[in-house]
Design a protein around this motif. Sequence first.
Motif, PDB file in Angstrom:
ATOM      1  N   ALA A  78       0.836  -1.198   0.000  1.00  0.00           N
ATOM      2  CA  ALA A  78       0.000   0.000   0.000  1.00  0.00           C
ATOM      3  C   ALA A  78       0.872   1.250   0.000  1.00  0.00           C
ATOM      4  CB  ALA A  78      -0.902   0.008   1.223  1.00  0.00           C
ATOM      5  N   ALA A  79       0.491   2.214  -0.817  1.00  0.00           N
ATOM      6  CA  ALA A  79       1.192   3.490  -0.821  1.00  0.00           C
ATOM      7  C   ALA A  79       0.806   4.260   0.438  1.00  0.00           C
ATOM      8  CB  ALA A  79       0.816   4.291  -2.063  1.00  0.00           C
ATOM      9  N   PRO A  80       1.737   4.987   1.013  1.00  0.00           N
ATOM     10  CA  PRO A  80       1.408   5.771   2.205  1.00  0.00           C
ATOM     11  C   PRO A  80       0.247   6.723   1.921  1.00  0.00           C
ATOM     12  CG  PRO A  80       3.787   5.764   1.804  1.00  0.00           C
ATOM     13  CD  PRO A  80       3.150   5.165   0.594  1.00  0.00           C
ATOM     14  N   VAL A  81      -0.635   6.846   2.889  1.00  0.00           N
ATOM     15  CA  VAL A  81      -1.797   7.720   2.736  1.00  0.00           C
ATOM     16  C   VAL A  81      -1.732   8.815   3.788  1.00  0.00           C
ATOM     17  CG1 VAL A  81      -4.308   7.867   2.733  1.00  0.00           C
ATOM     18  CG2 VAL A  81      -3.185   5.821   1.841  1.00  0.00           C
ATOM     19  N   GLU A  82      -1.769  10.039   3.344  1.00  0.00           N
ATOM     20  CA  GLU A  82      -1.788  11.172   4.251  1.00  0.00           C
ATOM     21  C   GLU A  82      -3.236  11.572   4.536  1.00  0.00           C
ATOM     22  OE1 GLU A  82       0.694  12.618   5.769  1.00  0.00           O
ATOM     23  OE2 GLU A  82       2.242  11.369   4.807  1.00  0.00           O
ATOM     24  N   ILE A  83      -3.532  11.818   5.801  1.00  0.00           N
ATOM     25  CA  ILE A  83      -4.880  12.261   6.159  1.00  0.00           C
ATOM     26  C   ILE A  83      -4.918  13.775   5.989  1.00  0.00           C
ATOM     27  CG2 ILE A  83      -6.624  12.326   7.977  1.00  0.00           C
ATOM     28  CD1 ILE A  83      -5.303   9.822   9.152  1.00  0.00           C
ATOM     29  N   ASP A  84      -5.299  14.189   4.802  1.00  0.00           N
ATOM     30  CA  ASP A  84      -5.299  15.618   4.492  1.00  0.00           C
ATOM     31  C   ASP A  84      -6.515  15.959   3.628  1.00  0.00           C
ATOM     32  OD1 ASP A  84      -4.667  14.472   2.081  1.00  0.00           O
ATOM     33  OD2 ASP A  84      -2.568  15.104   2.110  1.00  0.00           O
ATOM     34  N   ASP A  85      -6.559  17.184   3.164  1.00  0.00           N
ATOM     35  CA  ASP A  85      -7.703  17.624   2.363  1.00  0.00           C
ATOM     36  C   ASP A  85      -7.813  16.840   1.064  1.00  0.00           C
ATOM     37  OD1 ASP A  85      -8.161  19.412   4.353  1.00  0.00           O
ATOM     38  OD2 ASP A  85      -7.501  21.195   3.241  1.00  0.00           O
ATOM     39  N   ASP A  86      -6.663  16.452   0.491  1.00  0.00           N
ATOM     40  CA  ASP A  86      -6.690  15.689  -0.767  1.00  0.00           C
ATOM     41  C   ASP A  86      -7.398  14.346  -0.562  1.00  0.00           C
ATOM     42  OD1 ASP A  86      -5.416  17.682  -2.118  1.00  0.00           O
ATOM     43  OD2 ASP A  86      -3.407  16.817  -1.901  1.00  0.00           O
ATOM     44  N   LEU A  87      -7.096  13.683   0.547  1.00  0.00           N
ATOM     45  CA  LEU A  87      -7.753  12.402   0.845  1.00  0.00           C
ATOM     46  C   LEU A  87      -9.257  12.614   1.020  1.00  0.00           C
ATOM     47  CD1 LEU A  87      -7.812   9.396   1.642  1.00  0.00           C
ATOM     48  CD2 LEU A  87      -7.363  10.123   3.997  1.00  0.00           C
TER      49      LEU A  87
END
Length: 486
Positions: free
Chosen positions: A251-260
């Motif tokens: 899995a690619a790292p996922v940032e919890i941000d506005d894009d997500l």
Amino acid sequence: MQVTETVNEGLKREIKVVVPKSDLQAKLTDRLHDAKGKVRLNGFRPGKVPVSHLRKMYGKSFMAEIVNEILSETPRSILAEREEKSATQPEVDMTEDEGEAEKVLTGESDFEFSLKYEVIPPIESKDFSSIAITRPVVEISDEEVEEQVKRVAQSAAEYSEKKGKAADGDRVTIDYVGKLDGEPFEGGADEGAQLVLGSGTFIPGFEEQLVGAKAGDDTQVTVTFPEDYQAAHLAGKEAVFDVKVTLVEKAAPVEIDDDLAQKLGLENAERLRSVVREQIEGQYAGMTRQKVKRQLLDALDEMYQIDSPEKLVETEFNNIWAQISAELEQAGRTFEDEETTEEEAREEYRKLAERRVRLGLVLSHIGEEAGVEVTETELQQAVMRHVQQYPGQERQVYEFFQKTPDAVANLRAPIFEEKTVDHLLTVANVTDETVSKEELMAEDEEDDIVPAKKEAKKKAAPKKKAPAKKKKADDAPAEAEADKAE
């Protein structure tokens, strides 16, 4: 019309009705005179057809209509006069003798029949402020919300092929065949199954044995099915799965941000956290509601020790028993597997049926006294919720409800019950108590009146591939719906 009570035992009533032939003849004469001005017959001018001729031609058919009208109207009028409510539609008994029936239709004999029914028992009004309810409430921490947000983020993760060994968090694509004593078993095979290691999706021990596997590897996984696994022929048994790993992905790292958040259809990360919190609150609110409702129903059950009409109990029991039997058959289990016998289970479920009927009548009485009503809007919303459960068939389901008034009427009962419960909770003494998530989620030791060890009504898990982790059984059917009696 002569009305005579012949049976008055407990809730059972039987009424004998005699309609004198003179009354029948009078009704027939009125109908013939009414028809005289409407019937058109060759050889007669309009309105000049002799009544005697009409009687000869239409007398029996008109009398049959009169008899049917009497059978339709009499039960309602008798119940109203006696100030009784019937638990079910009164049963009508008429003579089966063709000769007697013919005499009634020709006006030569009195029309006799009997009504059999059970009355709804008298239900007293009581002071519900004495009911003490403890409402369990869970305080949702920011940490819990963040943990759930991370899971949401992980579910949105993008995977790419990985060279080398699989680790926790990696997704593997596998083909597998499960065997018992060297022989494949039904439902134990799949191809192209995707599994995130460490997700706990498959039965305990399965995923751990794939850690370290590489694409192209053939391996064997040995696991023991849980003792309470739904499929009885697998419960507690050791199985060996031949597994071929066809792909390993990371899995690619996922940032919890506005894009997500925007990827998930939300405005920003703050809104994502807000939605997750609302979802958690909704889940806990549902659990709280069930525990509060259970306390309330238990209290009402103690307050109202009334008799239940046998026909309603029998109908409720048959519904429960049909469901239990189907679920056991689907799960491949027996009453012995549930540590009980069929005789004991029947006794327990009959008690449950009696409780449901009793509480249904009590809730109906309370709701009527409180002026609880189900609006047309609420019924339509209920219809639409049902329609949405059948994607691709919405039109057919909606048309079914349009053409079947009884189906819509059946949606009324649970709405009426919930609104009556809401009313009672405004009257009862409700105290909030802060509890842990584990305490809120803990199942009651008993479900209705059936000991947990005798829960023969456990529902089989949805059909899944054999390694799939056993799902928690669905809750028991809801308490009796508060149908209004006829």
